[in-house]
Scaffold this motif. Structure first.
Motif, PDB file in Angstrom:
ATOM      1  N   CYS A 126      -6.349   2.183  -8.834  1.00 57.52           N
ATOM      2  CA  CYS A 126      -5.451   3.287  -9.213  1.00 57.52           C
ATOM      3  C   CYS A 126      -6.189   4.270 -10.115  1.00 57.52           C
ATOM      4  CB  CYS A 126      -4.252   2.767  -9.985  1.00 57.52           C
ATOM      5  SG  CYS A 126      -3.060   1.983  -8.934  1.00 57.52           S
TER       6      CYS A 126
ATOM      7  N   SER B 294       3.013  -0.958  -4.693  1.00 55.18           N
ATOM      8  CA  SER B 294       3.176   0.284  -3.943  1.00 55.18           C
ATOM      9  C   SER B 294       3.817   1.359  -4.825  1.00 55.18           C
ATOM     10  CB  SER B 294       4.049   0.010  -2.703  1.00 55.18           C
ATOM     11  OG  SER B 294       4.186   1.156  -1.932  1.00 55.18           O
TER      12      SER B 294
ATOM     13  N   ARG C 171       1.317   2.474  -7.523  1.00 56.37           N
ATOM     14  CA  ARG C 171       0.269   3.336  -6.939  1.00 56.37           C
ATOM     15  C   ARG C 171       0.819   4.735  -6.686  1.00 56.37           C
ATOM     16  NH1 ARG C 171      -1.931  -1.618  -3.247  1.00 56.37           N
ATOM     17  NH2 ARG C 171      -3.821  -2.009  -4.430  1.00 56.37           N
TER      18      ARG C 171
ATOM     19  N   LEU D   4      -4.573  -3.498  -8.854  1.00 62.73           N
ATOM     20  CA  LEU D   4      -4.277  -2.166  -9.398  1.00 62.73           C
ATOM     21  C   LEU D   4      -5.545  -1.424  -9.809  1.00 62.73           C
ATOM     22  CD1 LEU D   4      -1.131  -2.970 -11.524  1.00 62.73           C
ATOM     23  CD2 LEU D   4      -1.242  -1.268  -9.708  1.00 62.73           C
TER      24      LEU D   4
ATOM     25  N   ASN E 212       0.844  -1.210   0.000  1.00 62.54           N
ATOM     26  CA  ASN E 212       0.000   0.000   0.000  1.00 62.54           C
ATOM     27  C   ASN E 212       0.870   1.248   0.000  1.00 62.54           C
ATOM     28  OD1 ASN E 212       0.866  -0.467   2.668  1.00 62.54           O
ATOM     29  ND2 ASN E 212      -0.915   0.540   3.551  1.00 62.54           N
TER      30      ASN E 212
END
Ligand SMILES: Cc1cc2nc3c(=O)[nH]c(=O)nc-3n(C[C@H](O)[C@H](O)[C@H](O)COP(=O)(O)OP(=O)(O)OC[C@H]3O[C@@H](n4cnc5c(N)ncnc54)[C@H](O)[C@@H]3O)c2cc1C
Ligand code: FES
Length: 334
Positions: free
Chosen positions: A256, A221, A224, A253, A154
């Motif tokens: 996103c 991560s 993102r 994903l 994350n």
């Protein structure tokens, strides 16, 4: 209580007797001690003990070769001072932690199955989840000797939420302990963040992420974080797995923003086990070479996964395509 560690010809720093390794103590003291995996696999933290008493935690750690052992080399991540010591090691600013690692207990808030052998673990600490996208945490699975490294999937947040994508390794002590002995509501020791393969400020170059198996976590991560930057260039994400059932990157994903800046390419190494598969097949690095417009030195590469995959990608990029080392960032999952 503290021990004073003096680096020959360099700085001296204090390590608390509560620390479980010289490396962790040095990084917490803001010393740029070389390291990569933090768990005895890579050998990047080798040093010489000049004087003093140092306990060896894992004598068989693969990060030291037989030659290293004969020459008296030690691993800082597998050594613990028993008193004041003098050591020989070359430290560098690039290893000085950008975010000071912090130890404590995290509570398991939830676990979500992603594939037959991978789950997302959500842990909560009483302090903010401060880390750079691409970094990892050390978890201490119940009843297991030593720490295990797991990359955050994350983004950093003030709420203390740490998420991981963890694969259950057949016969593996730590991963099986996390799956079988850590229930929702239970606490586990955490020490975080660590690692240098994090997102760099290089907005001019297109970004390529390559994940092999559970190497997905840090790539998620980083992707993102990159996609959240309004000025960031497009992100190309290559996700290597054995079969279609082992893929979960695209769904993860899905949250996103602007999807048009993300291209996702799943690649299967065992396509025969996935009837009807029409996507890319083979090793993920071969698909990267085939699918990316050349030359490859126009991209910034981030990759994570098992050591053979990392070696194959590194060889392909550096030796066959002349990509400068500064443009490649990776984590070997020992
Ligand atoms: C930087 C990094 C990031 C990683 N990120 C992820 C991730 O996001 N998701 C994921 O699923 N996996 C990740 N891994 C792999 C993970 O850390 C474990 O290696 C994997 O889960 C297997 O652990 P195991 O305990 O089940 O297997 P085991 O075979 O029991 O142990 C594997 C590893 O544990 C360490 N170890 C073993 N015995 C000892 C000992 N006596 N003392 C100290 N250490 C010991 C060694 O590093 C060894 O390679 C990452 C690894 C690294 C280095
Ligand atoms: S950092 Fe110590 S062996 Fe990898």
């Amino acid at each position: 209580m503290e021990h004073i560690i003096t680096i020959e010809g360099g700085a001296a720093f204090a390590v608390s007797t509560e620390e479980d390794s010289l490396l962790r103590g040095a990084l917490r003291a803001g010393i740029g001690m070389p390291h990569e995996c933090s768990v005895g696999g890579c050998g990047a933290c080798r040093f010489d003990l000049v004087s003093g008493d140092m306990e060896t935690l894992w004598a068989e750690a693969p990060g030291l070769s037989e030659r290293d052992r004969k020459r008296g080399k030690r691993l800082a991540c597998q050594s613990r001072p028993r008193g004041d010591c003098t050591i020989r090691i070359r430290c560098a600013d690039e290893y000085t932690p950008a975010v000071a690692p912090r130890r404590g207990l995290a509570r398991l808030e939830g676990r979500r199955q992603l594939t037959p052998d991978m789950s997302e673990f959500s842990l909560r600490t009483a302090w903010p989840a401060a880390f750079l996208p691409g970094q990892y945490a050390l978890l201490y699975p119940p009843g297991t000797e030593g720490a295990r490294a797991y990359s955050m999937s994350n983004l950093p947040n003030a709420d203390g939420l740490w998420q991981f994508v963890i694969r259950r390794v057949s016969g593996g002590r730590g991963s099986n302990a996390l799956f079988d002995r850590l229930g929702v509501g239970d606490e586990v020791a955490i020490d975080s963040p660590y690692g240098n393969a994090c997102l760099r400020d290089t907005p001019a170059r297109e970004i390529v992420r390559i994940a092999g198996g559970s190497g997905l976590a840090p790539m998620l991560s980083i992707a993102r974080a990159a996609l959240a930057r309004p000025d960031a260039p497009p992100v190309r994400f290559f996700d290597g797995a054995r079969t279609a059932a082992d893929l979960c990157g695209e769904s993860l994903l899905g949250d996103c923003p602007p999807p048009h800046r993300l291209s996702y390419t799943p690649v299967l190494s065992m396509p025969d086990a996935s009837p009807g598969w029409r996507g890319a097949v083979g090793f993920v690095h071969e698909e990267v070479k085939r699918a990316l417009p050349q030359p490859l030195d126009r991209y910034e590469f981030y990759f994570a996964g098992p050591p053979p995959m990392i070696d194959a990608v590194q060889t392909m990029l550096m030796h066959k395509h002349g990509v400068p080392f500064q443009q490649i960032h990776f984590d070997r999952f020992f």
